[in-house]
Design a protein around this motif. Structure first.
Motif, short mmCIF file in Angstrom:
data_model
loop_
_atom_site.label_atom_id
_atom_site.label_comp_id
_atom_site.label_asym_id
_atom_site.label_seq_id
_atom_site.Cartn_x
_atom_site.Cartn_y
_atom_site.Cartn_z
N ALA A 382 0.83 -1.21 0.00
CA ALA A 382 0.00 0.00 0.00
C ALA A 382 0.86 1.25 0.00
CB ALA A 382 -0.94 -0.01 1.20
N ARG A 383 1.93 1.25 0.80
CA ARG A 383 2.80 2.43 0.84
C ARG A 383 3.53 2.63 -0.48
NH1 ARG A 383 4.27 0.20 5.86
NH2 ARG A 383 6.30 -0.42 5.00
N VAL A 384 4.06 1.52 -1.03
CA VAL A 384 4.79 1.63 -2.29
C VAL A 384 3.84 2.00 -3.43
CG1 VAL A 384 6.18 0.36 -3.96
CG2 VAL A 384 6.61 0.08 -1.52
N PHE A 389 5.92 9.02 -7.10
CA PHE A 389 7.21 9.44 -7.64
C PHE A 389 8.07 8.25 -8.07
CE2 PHE A 389 7.44 9.02 -3.07
CZ PHE A 389 8.55 8.23 -2.86
N LEU A 390 7.58 7.00 -7.85
CA LEU A 390 8.31 5.81 -8.26
C LEU A 390 7.69 5.23 -9.53
CD1 LEU A 390 8.76 3.91 -4.85
CD2 LEU A 390 10.46 5.28 -6.05
N ASP A 393 8.81 -0.20 -12.34
CA ASP A 393 9.98 -1.04 -12.11
C ASP A 393 10.59 -0.78 -10.74
OD1 ASP A 393 9.70 -2.23 -14.55
OD2 ASP A 393 11.12 -0.90 -15.58
N GLU A 394 10.62 0.50 -10.34
CA GLU A 394 11.16 0.82 -9.02
C GLU A 394 10.27 0.29 -7.91
OE1 GLU A 394 13.51 5.02 -9.98
OE2 GLU A 394 11.35 5.03 -9.54
N LYS A 395 8.97 0.30 -8.12
CA LYS A 395 8.05 -0.24 -7.14
C LYS A 395 8.23 -1.76 -7.00
CE LYS A 395 4.46 3.28 -7.71
NZ LYS A 395 3.06 3.56 -8.08
N ARG A 396 8.40 -2.45 -8.13
CA ARG A 396 8.63 -3.89 -8.08
C ARG A 396 9.91 -4.21 -7.33
NH1 ARG A 396 6.13 -7.38 -11.36
NH2 ARG A 396 8.04 -8.61 -11.60
#
Length: 401
Positions: A382-384, A389-390, A393-396
């Motif tokens: 939930a936070r990610v 701003f991500l 790919d950065e979230k993964r």
């Protein structure tokens, strides 16, 4: 520990205190109305051994708290699936995963890992022997820790392991010279917990909880013996002759022999006495309620759980429930005990099997498959997910993919 009782000068001689490890023996002096008392004091504490066999018997095989705590850790850790990576790329069909899923013909992956964690918790050491056939690692076998002896070289470092089983001793190398990727050479894997006073062997958590373990077992044995003997407390046997006479030497020796053979020891705790004329029983020991055996057992159980890293709430032990609820204690159990153990094992296997399957091999637990951490994973996602701003790919990568 000195006895809290002292005899009069004419009993003990020069006013010296009688040792608590012996039974006070005093014969009556001359004179009408004289008598004697046999007072049983506390002896020195007896502790069980701290080797693998002693801890396995006194802990895992005899104590329900230690048994359940060890099983909880071993079963929870063995149930977590592993992932294999080469560098940063995940490999779903890696040969190392196939080997760990079926390490040998007698054990599956969960059985193998559960036994490995059990060895580590009970002895502080775990030994894995590879079976090399045709230049490939075909099977993995666990070596029982109490059968392994470390052979030191001239420099003090281990050079081999002697494994004794069935009257035969095999020497297994601690290191393999010239081993590299693809040549199938692999030495014995030795995984150990930290030991501050031993360079080569690990320290079992049950060693630190050994006093609590003995206290818990002794309290159970004492309570059982006390109940078997009508729950009667101990005390003193006092002889007060009414006719001014004394016990003859034969009578005194017979009484002493009966006391030692029929009423001494934890097995005979609380056994009722058969008294003759002139003998009187004075209860002097604390009652079971005063000694509060149940609270002592619960305190010992909490210490055992603390030594193994299991929240007492999960074991049903009353008191010291510092967690708000069962779910919070369950998460703490995984975060503080199970996962550190898994990461330790995964790191050891990664470095060990890396020489055969590739130096970039990295084994890690699949945190998404741990039901006890589902709430934390949902909060992380939930936070990610809310972080605009991500990139995707950065979230993964942030959540471990």
């Amino acid at each position: 520990m000195k006895s809290p009782f002292r005899l009069p000068r004419f009993f003990a001689g020069e006013g010296k205190a009688v040792s608590a490890s012996a039974v006070v023996e005093a014969k009556a002096v001359a004179g009408a109305g004289a008598g004697f008392a046999v007072i049983s004091g506390e002896g020195a504490a007896h502790w069980s051994g701290r080797n693998y066999a002693a801890l396995a018997r006194a802990g895992f095989m005899k104590n329900p708290v230690a048994h359940r705590a060890v099983r909880m850790i071993a079963e929870a850790a063995a149930a977590v699936p592993w992932l294999a990576y080469e560098g940063r790329a995940e490999v779903t069909d890696h040969a190392a995963l196939s080997l760990l899923a079926r390490p040998n013909g007698r054990q599956g992956g969960a059985d193998f890992l559960e036994a490995l964690y059990g060895h580590l918790l009970l002895s502080g050491n775990a030994y894995v022997e590879p079976l090399i056939v045709g230049g490939r690692v075909r099977e993995l076998h666990l070596l029982r820790p109490d059968r392994v002896a470390i052979v030191e070289g001239r420099d003090g470092w281990p050079v081999a392991y002697d494994y004794r089983a069935g009257g035969v001793t095999r020497r297994l190398p601690a290191e393999v010279e010239g081993g590299g990727q693809g040549d199938g050479r692999l030495a014995v894997l030795h995984i150990k917990l930290f030991h501050p006073l031993d360079d080569h062997s690990g320290l079992s958590p049950l060693v630190a909880a050994g006093a609590a373990l003995d206290l818990s077992n002794a309290a159970s044995g004492w309570n059982k013996a006390l109940l078997d003997n009508s729950a009667r407390p101990s005390g003193a046997l006092v002889y007060q002759p009414k006719d001014g006479g004394n016990l003859s030497p034969n009578q005194y020796d017979r009484l002493k022999e009966q006391l030692e053979e029929g009423y001494a020891g934890a097995v005979n705790a609380g056994r009722p006495l058969i008294l003759e004329g002139g003998l009187d029983w004075k209860a002097m020991a604390l009652s079971p309620k005063d000694m509060d055996f149940m609270e002592a057992k619960n305190g010992a159980a909490r210490d055992i759980a603390l030594g193994l890293g299991v929240p007492p709430m999960l074991l049903g032990i009353p008191g010291d429930n510092t967690y708000a609820n069962y779910q919070e204690a369950h998460r703490a159990f995984y975060r503080l005990t199970v996962l550190p153990m898994i990461f330790r094992i995964a790191g050891s296997f990664s470095a060990w099997l890396g020489g055969v399957f590739g130096e970039k091999l990295r084994l890690e637990p699949d945190l998404d498959r741990i039901a006890g951490l589902a709430t934390e994973r949902e909060a992380l996602w939930a936070r990610v997910g809310a972080a605009s701003f991500l990139s995707d790919d950065e979230k993964r990568e942030a959540v471990g993919y």
